[in-house]
Write a protein that holds these residues in place. Structure first.
Motif, mmCIF file in Angstrom:
data_model
loop_
_atom_site.group_PDB
_atom_site.id
_atom_site.type_symbol
_atom_site.label_atom_id
_atom_site.label_comp_id
_atom_site.label_asym_id
_atom_site.label_seq_id
_atom_site.Cartn_x
_atom_site.Cartn_y
_atom_site.Cartn_z
ATOM 1 N N UNK A 29 51.526 51.985 47.255
ATOM 2 C CA UNK A 29 50.563 51.484 48.241
ATOM 3 C C UNK A 29 49.266 51.044 47.592
ATOM 4 N N UNK A 30 48.921 51.643 46.475
ATOM 5 C CA UNK A 30 47.711 51.262 45.760
ATOM 6 C C UNK A 30 47.857 49.894 45.117
ATOM 7 N N UNK A 31 49.032 49.601 44.553
ATOM 8 C CA UNK A 31 49.181 48.406 43.722
ATOM 9 C C UNK A 31 49.880 47.236 44.396
ATOM 10 N N UNK A 32 50.605 47.452 45.492
ATOM 11 C CA UNK A 32 51.205 46.325 46.204
ATOM 12 C C UNK A 32 50.141 45.303 46.629
ATOM 13 N N UNK A 33 48.975 45.738 47.178
ATOM 14 C CA UNK A 33 47.968 44.736 47.551
ATOM 15 C C UNK A 33 47.469 43.909 46.365
ATOM 16 N N UNK A 34 47.334 44.548 45.198
ATOM 17 C CA UNK A 34 46.903 43.799 44.017
ATOM 18 C C UNK A 34 47.952 42.747 43.679
ATOM 19 N N UNK A 35 49.222 43.134 43.772
ATOM 20 C CA UNK A 35 50.313 42.198 43.503
ATOM 21 C C UNK A 35 50.294 41.031 44.499
ATOM 22 N N UNK A 36 50.006 41.329 45.776
ATOM 23 C CA UNK A 36 50.047 40.308 46.816
ATOM 24 C C UNK A 36 48.835 39.378 46.792
ATOM 25 N N UNK A 37 47.667 39.924 46.472
ATOM 26 C CA UNK A 37 46.433 39.175 46.688
ATOM 27 C C UNK A 37 45.666 38.821 45.422
ATOM 28 N N UNK A 38 46.089 39.311 44.267
ATOM 29 C CA UNK A 38 45.278 39.111 43.058
ATOM 30 C C UNK A 38 45.115 37.635 42.717
ATOM 31 N N UNK A 39 46.170 36.840 42.837
ATOM 32 C CA UNK A 39 46.066 35.423 42.475
ATOM 33 C C UNK A 39 45.087 34.695 43.388
ATOM 34 N N UNK A 40 45.176 34.949 44.681
ATOM 35 C CA UNK A 40 44.233 34.360 45.627
ATOM 36 C C UNK A 40 42.811 34.845 45.323
ATOM 37 N N UNK A 41 42.671 36.141 45.050
ATOM 38 C CA UNK A 41 41.351 36.705 44.770
ATOM 39 C C UNK A 41 40.739 36.107 43.515
ATOM 40 N N UNK A 42 41.565 35.815 42.506
ATOM 41 C CA UNK A 42 41.046 35.231 41.274
ATOM 42 C C UNK A 42 40.491 33.839 41.486
ATOM 43 N N UNK A 43 41.193 33.021 42.263
ATOM 44 C CA UNK A 43 40.695 31.676 42.566
ATOM 45 C C UNK A 43 39.403 31.771 43.366
ATOM 46 N N UNK A 44 39.365 32.685 44.337
ATOM 47 C CA UNK A 44 38.178 32.870 45.157
ATOM 48 C C UNK A 44 36.992 33.347 44.326
ATOM 49 N N UNK A 45 37.248 34.261 43.374
ATOM 50 C CA UNK A 45 36.167 34.845 42.581
ATOM 51 C C UNK A 45 35.483 33.831 41.681
ATOM 52 N N UNK A 46 36.194 32.774 41.298
ATOM 53 C CA UNK A 46 35.588 31.733 40.472
ATOM 54 C C UNK A 46 34.769 30.744 41.293
ATOM 55 N N UNK A 47 34.777 30.885 42.633
ATOM 56 C CA UNK A 47 34.099 29.908 43.486
ATOM 57 C C UNK A 47 33.042 30.521 44.397
ATOM 58 N N UNK A 48 32.881 31.848 44.369
ATOM 59 C CA UNK A 48 31.951 32.502 45.290
ATOM 60 C C UNK A 48 30.758 33.073 44.524
ATOM 61 N N UNK A 49 29.760 33.487 45.300
ATOM 62 C CA UNK A 49 28.595 34.181 44.747
ATOM 63 C C UNK A 49 29.019 35.619 44.465
ATOM 64 N N UNK A 50 29.232 35.969 43.212
ATOM 65 C CA UNK A 50 29.903 37.238 42.889
ATOM 66 C C UNK A 50 29.164 38.477 43.359
ATOM 67 N N UNK A 51 27.821 38.587 43.207
ATOM 68 C CA UNK A 51 27.164 39.814 43.713
ATOM 69 C C UNK A 51 27.369 40.015 45.213
ATOM 70 N N UNK A 52 27.238 38.945 45.989
ATOM 71 C CA UNK A 52 27.441 39.032 47.443
ATOM 72 C C UNK A 52 28.893 39.402 47.750
ATOM 73 N N UNK A 53 29.821 38.770 47.064
ATOM 74 C CA UNK A 53 31.245 39.021 47.261
ATOM 75 C C UNK A 53 31.583 40.476 46.930
ATOM 76 N N UNK A 54 31.084 40.964 45.804
ATOM 77 C CA UNK A 54 31.366 42.341 45.398
ATOM 78 C C UNK A 54 30.714 43.345 46.341
ATOM 79 N N UNK A 55 29.556 43.007 46.886
ATOM 80 C CA UNK A 55 28.899 43.896 47.852
ATOM 81 C C UNK A 55 29.804 44.117 49.059
#
Length: 438
Positions: free
Chosen positions: A92-118
């Motif tokens: 249960x801990x790692x299935x979400x990383x498997x499902x969403x990591x690729x989408x999250x990586x693309x998003x992380x390169x395009x967003x304001x990281x401090x706000x996103x991480x908050x």
């Protein structure tokens, strides 16, 4: 900040080796390694004020994460006699990383990281608080605990690419390896204290209070990210559509032969090594026939070994190539897994697992630092998300597989088989050490 493993992760969480230049091209082509390797002091990245503040806040958050990890695993083990159900905490801990990591990586390169991480950390704090309320309601069962663990994993899936890319950008390129070791040190200092406190407090104040402690542990990170956000750091401008940015990230990662080797090793290594975290609660309950305090102590021993390793890894790093160190670390970790079923003595198990923790620190830091330095900042979060995708895939498949093996043939056989797989990985690495270095 990370779940056990993220610990990342974990971590969230070491080549003692030559690293590729951080300014490698978008395709990830690394320059030829040099024979000279400069020793970077472990504490040198802490001279950067923002890195230092985030590192300290993350230390506190990691303590909460380890407390939550301990409490959730032992709670599910207490509610079910099945090794497969208990191992689902890791799934249960790692299935979400498997499902969403690729989408999250693309998003992380395009967003304001401090706000996103908050906002991502705020989401995880709310999930931990919900877990506490669930326990205090008196209607707790394995299903809801696993569901909220899954939600925490979703938050972590979006945090990890942005956090790793942000942290590696806060230090100089030649300090990234030391920073990766420091991050692992933070994670593993918490890995000593969190399970130990959890083992002492689980029966006294109950799991609900431990989950609440995790919710409160996010306060420091939220404070740091809020102030970074308010400083008005320029927001990245997404100059291409989401699909195009996604394709560029995948092409960059998979177009680099060295990075493909890293990904193959990440998948096979984490598939086998997750057996320890997945099966330790069952091993303590059924083989040792002991209680929560012993489980916390043995978890803490793994973290203790990782902390010890952090202080001598820079010296090893300056002398030994990363492929050799990774192979050596895997041999030690595999030997630990194979030896665990042979003893029920805590006097033998504790130093054995400390040695395994030292090997684990070397393994995680080596692979993580190599991945972080393989690509330039413009595509780093996307390529790291592929690393996280492959890592979590190994974890998910491994946690399910080893739980099934333990149910069919016993936890001793499952641990021994996992240890043999880890050692096989080491032998393959050593065989190709000169022709295919990490």
């Amino acid at each position: 900040m990370t779940a056990s493993t993220y610990h990342g992760l974990t971590m969230p969480k070491v080549s003692f080796f030559a690293l590729p230049n951080a300014t490698a091209g978008a395709a990830g082509t690394a320059p030829a390694p040099t024979s000279a390797r400069r020793k970077i002091p472990l504490t040198q990245p802490l001279r950067h004020a923002r890195y230092r503040r985030i590192w300290l806040a993350n230390l506190v958050s990691n303590l909460g994460t380890w407390t939550q990890t301990f409490a959730a695993a032992w709670l599910v083990a207490s509610l079910s006699n099945s090794a497969s159900i208990t191992s689902l905490v890791q799934t249960a801990t790692y299935v979400p990383v498997f499902l969403f990591a690729l989408f999250a990586g693309v998003l992380a390169d395009a967003v304001h990281r401090p706000k996103f991480l908050f906002f991502c950390n705020l989401f995880n704090a709310l999930c931990a608080g919900t877990m506490a309320l669930l326990v205090w309601s008196g209607k707790v069962s394995s299903g809801p605990v696993l569901a909220i663990t899954f939600c925490l994993g979703i938050g972590t899936a979006f945090i990890l690419p942005a956090w790793q890319a942000a942290m590696s950008g806060l230090v100089e390129p030649d300090e990234v390896e030391a920073a990766a070791t420091l991050n692992n040190l933070s994670y593993n200092l918490s890995a000593i204290l969190g399970p130990a406190l959890g083992g002492l407090l689980f029966g006294w104040i109950g799991p609900g209070a431990l989950f609440l402690a995790n919710a409160l542990s996010f306060a420091g990170l939220l404070f740091v990210y809020w102030h970074w956000w308010q400083e008005g750091t320029p927001q990245p401008v997404a100059r291409a559509a989401f699909g195009e940015r996604f394709r560029l990230g995948v092409a960059s990662a998979l177009g680099c032969p060295r990075y493909r080797r890293i990904l193959r090793n990440v998948c096979s290594v984490f598939f086998a090594t997750i057996a320890f975290a997945s099966l330790l609660p069952v091993f303590v309950r059924d083989v040792l026939q002991m209680r929560a305090g012993v489980y916390g102590t043995l978890m803490g021993c793994l973290g203790g070994g990782a902390v010890i390793a952090a202080f001598f890894l820079p010296q090893v790093r300056a002398r030994v190539d990363k492929t050799g160190v990774l192979a050596g670390a895997l041999l030690v970790y595999g030997a630990m897994l194979m030896a665990m079923p042979l003893t029920r003595s805590l006097a033998l198990l504790m130093p054995l697992i400390v040695c395994g923790g030292m090997a684990w620190s070397a393994t995680v830091s080596t692979l993580n630092a190599a991945a972080q330095l393989s690509f330039p900042a413009e595509v780093r979060a996307r390529t790291l998300s592929i690393y996280l995708f492959v890592m979590s895939g190994g974890y998910v498949a491994g946690s399910v597989f080893w739980g099934r093996v333990a149910d069919a043939w016993g936890v001793r056989a499952a641990l021994a088989a996992a240890g043999a797989c880890v050692m096989l990985n080491a032998l393959v690495l050593m065989k190709g050490r000169s022709r295919h270095p990490i």
